[in-house]
Design an enzyme around this catalytic site. Structure first.
Site, PDB file in Angstrom:
ATOM      1  N   ALA A  34       0.939  -1.163  -0.124  1.00  0.00           N
ATOM      2  CA  ALA A  34       0.029  -0.116   0.018  1.00  0.00           C
ATOM      3  C   ALA A  34       0.977   1.221   0.023  1.00  0.00           C
ATOM      4  O   ALA A  34       0.602   2.265  -0.720  1.00  0.00           O
ATOM      5  CB  ALA A  34      -0.919  -0.081   1.265  1.00  0.00           C
ATOM      6  N   LYS A  73       9.477  13.026   0.173  1.00  0.00           N
ATOM      7  CA  LYS A  73      10.105  12.086  -0.173  1.00  0.00           C
ATOM      8  C   LYS A  73       9.927  11.488  -1.552  1.00  0.00           C
ATOM      9  O   LYS A  73      10.862  11.160  -2.178  1.00  0.00           O
ATOM     10  CB  LYS A  73       9.371  10.685   0.710  1.00  0.00           C
ATOM     11  CG  LYS A  73       9.998   9.710   0.638  1.00  0.00           C
ATOM     12  CD  LYS A  73       9.472   8.400   1.208  1.00  0.00           C
ATOM     13  CE  LYS A  73       9.929   7.026   0.822  1.00  0.00           C
ATOM     14  NZ  LYS A  73       9.285   5.897   1.189  1.00  0.00           N
ATOM     15  N   TYR A 129      11.346   0.442   5.785  1.00  0.00           N
ATOM     16  CA  TYR A 129      12.480   1.058   6.668  1.00  0.00           C
ATOM     17  C   TYR A 129      12.607   2.525   6.889  1.00  0.00           C
ATOM     18  O   TYR A 129      13.660   2.914   7.403  1.00  0.00           O
ATOM     19  CB  TYR A 129      13.679   0.423   5.958  1.00  0.00           C
ATOM     20  CG  TYR A 129      14.093  -1.113   5.906  1.00  0.00           C
ATOM     21  CD1 TYR A 129      14.464  -1.795   6.996  1.00  0.00           C
ATOM     22  CD2 TYR A 129      13.426  -1.896   4.663  1.00  0.00           C
ATOM     23  CE1 TYR A 129      14.747  -3.294   6.955  1.00  0.00           C
ATOM     24  CE2 TYR A 129      13.620  -3.423   4.661  1.00  0.00           C
ATOM     25  CZ  TYR A 129      14.083  -3.950   5.900  1.00  0.00           C
ATOM     26  OH  TYR A 129      14.211  -5.166   5.808  1.00  0.00           O
ATOM     27  N   ASP A 130      11.767   3.073   6.350  1.00  0.00           N
ATOM     28  CA  ASP A 130      11.649   4.627   6.367  1.00  0.00           C
ATOM     29  C   ASP A 130      12.177   5.050   7.786  1.00  0.00           C
ATOM     30  O   ASP A 130      12.958   6.210   7.942  1.00  0.00           O
ATOM     31  CB  ASP A 130      10.426   5.293   5.846  1.00  0.00           C
ATOM     32  CG  ASP A 130      10.183   5.540   4.516  1.00  0.00           C
ATOM     33  OD1 ASP A 130      11.198   5.371   3.788  1.00  0.00           O
ATOM     34  OD2 ASP A 130       9.234   5.393   4.035  1.00  0.00           O
ATOM     35  N   HIS A 137      14.451   6.943  -3.915  1.00  0.00           N
ATOM     36  CA  HIS A 137      15.193   6.220  -5.007  1.00  0.00           C
ATOM     37  C   HIS A 137      14.017   5.933  -6.042  1.00  0.00           C
ATOM     38  O   HIS A 137      14.382   5.919  -7.270  1.00  0.00           O
ATOM     39  CB  HIS A 137      15.552   5.023  -4.345  1.00  0.00           C
ATOM     40  CG  HIS A 137      14.394   4.272  -3.412  1.00  0.00           C
ATOM     41  ND1 HIS A 137      13.919   5.038  -2.159  1.00  0.00           N
ATOM     42  CD2 HIS A 137      13.762   3.095  -3.145  1.00  0.00           C
ATOM     43  CE1 HIS A 137      13.051   4.386  -1.819  1.00  0.00           C
ATOM     44  NE2 HIS A 137      12.966   3.160  -2.404  1.00  0.00           N
ATOM     45  N   ASP A 162      10.653  -2.906  -7.968  1.00  0.00           N
ATOM     46  CA  ASP A 162      11.322  -3.909  -6.947  1.00  0.00           C
ATOM     47  C   ASP A 162      12.395  -3.241  -6.239  1.00  0.00           C
ATOM     48  O   ASP A 162      13.102  -2.445  -7.042  1.00  0.00           O
ATOM     49  CB  ASP A 162      11.868  -5.244  -7.816  1.00  0.00           C
ATOM     50  CG  ASP A 162      12.401  -6.204  -6.574  1.00  0.00           C
ATOM     51  OD1 ASP A 162      11.358  -6.830  -5.945  1.00  0.00           O
ATOM     52  OD2 ASP A 162      13.459  -6.760  -6.209  1.00  0.00           O
ATOM     53  N   GLU A 209       5.675 -15.236  -6.738  1.00  0.00           N
ATOM     54  CA  GLU A 209       6.896 -15.481  -5.802  1.00  0.00           C
ATOM     55  C   GLU A 209       8.053 -14.538  -6.514  1.00  0.00           C
ATOM     56  O   GLU A 209       8.245 -14.923  -7.771  1.00  0.00           O
ATOM     57  CB  GLU A 209       7.287 -17.137  -5.885  1.00  0.00           C
ATOM     58  CG  GLU A 209       7.791 -17.501  -4.750  1.00  0.00           C
ATOM     59  CD  GLU A 209       8.228 -19.023  -4.945  1.00  0.00           C
ATOM     60  OE1 GLU A 209       9.281 -19.415  -4.360  1.00  0.00           O
ATOM     61  OE2 GLU A 209       7.321 -19.756  -5.462  1.00  0.00           O
TER      62      GLU A 209
HETATM   63  O1  LIG Z   1      10.583   3.869  -0.094  1.00  0.00           O
HETATM   64  C1  LIG Z   1      11.037   2.882   0.817  1.00  0.00           C
HETATM   65  N1  LIG Z   1      10.954   3.008   2.070  1.00  0.00           N
HETATM   66  C2  LIG Z   1      11.033   2.146   3.177  1.00  0.00           C
HETATM   67  N2  LIG Z   1      11.351   0.962   2.695  1.00  0.00           N
HETATM   68  C3  LIG Z   1      11.237   0.800   1.566  1.00  0.00           C
HETATM   69  C4  LIG Z   1      11.185   1.443   0.463  1.00  0.00           C
HETATM   70  N3  LIG Z   1      11.314   1.007  -0.857  1.00  0.00           N
HETATM   71  C5  LIG Z   1      11.364  -0.257  -0.496  1.00  0.00           C
HETATM   72  N4  LIG Z   1      11.435  -0.680   0.861  1.00  0.00           N
HETATM   73  C6  LIG Z   1      11.375  -1.847   1.545  1.00  0.00           C
HETATM   74  C7  LIG Z   1      10.412  -2.409   1.700  1.00  0.00           C
HETATM   75  C8  LIG Z   1      10.274  -3.891   1.478  1.00  0.00           C
HETATM   76  O2  LIG Z   1      10.924  -4.283   2.558  1.00  0.00           O
HETATM   77  C9  LIG Z   1      11.342  -3.979   0.320  1.00  0.00           C
HETATM   78  C10 LIG Z   1      10.657  -3.984  -1.090  1.00  0.00           C
HETATM   79  O3  LIG Z   1      10.187  -5.183  -1.342  1.00  0.00           O
HETATM   80  P1  LIG Z   1       9.538  -5.432  -2.506  1.00  0.00           P
HETATM   81  O4  LIG Z   1       9.411  -6.802  -2.920  1.00  0.00           O
HETATM   82  O5  LIG Z   1      10.026  -4.466  -3.586  1.00  0.00           O
HETATM   83  O6  LIG Z   1       8.104  -4.789  -2.383  1.00  0.00           O
HETATM   84  P2  LIG Z   1       6.933  -5.663  -1.513  1.00  0.00           P
HETATM   85  O7  LIG Z   1       7.222  -6.981  -1.397  1.00  0.00           O
HETATM   86  O8  LIG Z   1       6.614  -4.503  -0.340  1.00  0.00           O
HETATM   87  O9  LIG Z   1       5.639  -5.273  -2.413  1.00  0.00           O
HETATM   88  P3  LIG Z   1       5.566  -5.631  -4.331  1.00  0.00           P
HETATM   89  O10 LIG Z   1       6.678  -6.612  -4.130  1.00  0.00           O
HETATM   90  O11 LIG Z   1       4.183  -6.248  -4.143  1.00  0.00           O
HETATM   91  O12 LIG Z   1       5.630  -4.393  -4.931  1.00  0.00           O
HETATM   92  O13 LIG Z   1      12.096  -2.809   0.641  1.00  0.00           O
HETATM   93 MG   LIG Z   2       7.444  -8.038  -2.941  1.00  0.00          MG
END
Ligand SMILES: O=c1nc[nH]c2c1ncn2[C@H]1C[C@H](O)[C@@H](COP(=O)(O)OP(=O)(O)OP(=O)(O)O)O1
Ligand SMILES: [Mg+2]
Length: 197
Positions: free
Chosen positions: A14, A178, A157-158, A183, A71, A42
């Protein structure tokens, strides 16, 4: 140049969806993968690029629309780039709070000057599920891992990510701020350029 009037966002996160919508909403009609499927593919790739493409193809397949996936993850210098592509699964699927607690613990005796880290985002856009030429864009955001959580905005991790150029944590930034410097914002700026948006 690629043109389309709708795009499906291939994310089940979300916080990420909100950011991508805010960055793209004015330019193209944005749909969400949740309208089409609740099943998360997966993430079997060994790189951000492979996982972004895999998620985009899956979303295009279930929606019949062009699809954009992100990703992303946090690469911590002291940990040799971990958790990296495994960031979401760092604490074995227990979620953001457990991931953050595990990271703080892994760095508990590490001094400030060795706590450098980068957020990484790779965006993949496919025109259809079998697109042989996905558009790929990447963005990095350099910072440091704090000794304790600060702030309540954002996601993931913000609260642990110190943003040197703003002298606050990423979770203390307003969403609009932000979305200008992260990134994901950097990757999105490239994508908009590629698409002529
Ligand atoms: O701006 C960010 N601020 C804080 N944390 C963040 C950010 N951007 C990535 N992250 C962290 C969240 C998660 O631990 C991982 C992404 O994992 P990632 O597999 O790409 O996303 P997700 O599983 O949460 O959702 P989805 O794959 O359905 O897009 O890095
Ligand atoms: Mg994911």
């Amino acid at each position: 140049m690629i043109t389309f009037d709708q795009l499906v966002l291939a994310s089940h996160n979300a916080g990420k969806l909100k950011e991508l919508q805010a960055m793209l909403g004015g330019h193209v009609r944005v749909r969400s993968i949740g309208e089409f499927s609740d099943i998360e593919p997966e993430e079997t790739g060994l790189s951000f690029v492979e996982n972004a493409i895999l998620k985009a193809r899956n979303a295009a397949r279930v929606s019949g629309l062009p699809a954009l996936a992100d990703d992303s993850g946090l690469a911590v210098d002291y940990l040799g780039g971990a958790p990296g592509i495994y960031s979401a699964r760092y604490a074995d699927g227990l979620g953001d709070a457990a991931n953050n607690a595990k990271l703080l613990d892994a760095l508990k005796d590490v001094p400030e000057e060795q706590r450098g880290a980068q957020f990484v985002s790779v965006l993949a856009l496919v025109r259809h599920a079998d697109d042989p030429l996905p558009i790929l864009c990447e963005g990095l955001w350099h910072g440091r891992i704090l000794f304790e959580a600060r702030g309540t905005n954002g996601f993931g991790y913000d609260p642990l990510f110190w943003v040197p150029e703003r002298e606050c944590s990423s979770a203390e930034l307003a969403a609009e701020d932000k979305n200008r410097i992260s990134h994901r914002a950097r990757a999105m700026a490239q994508l908009k350029q590629r698409l002529g948006l």
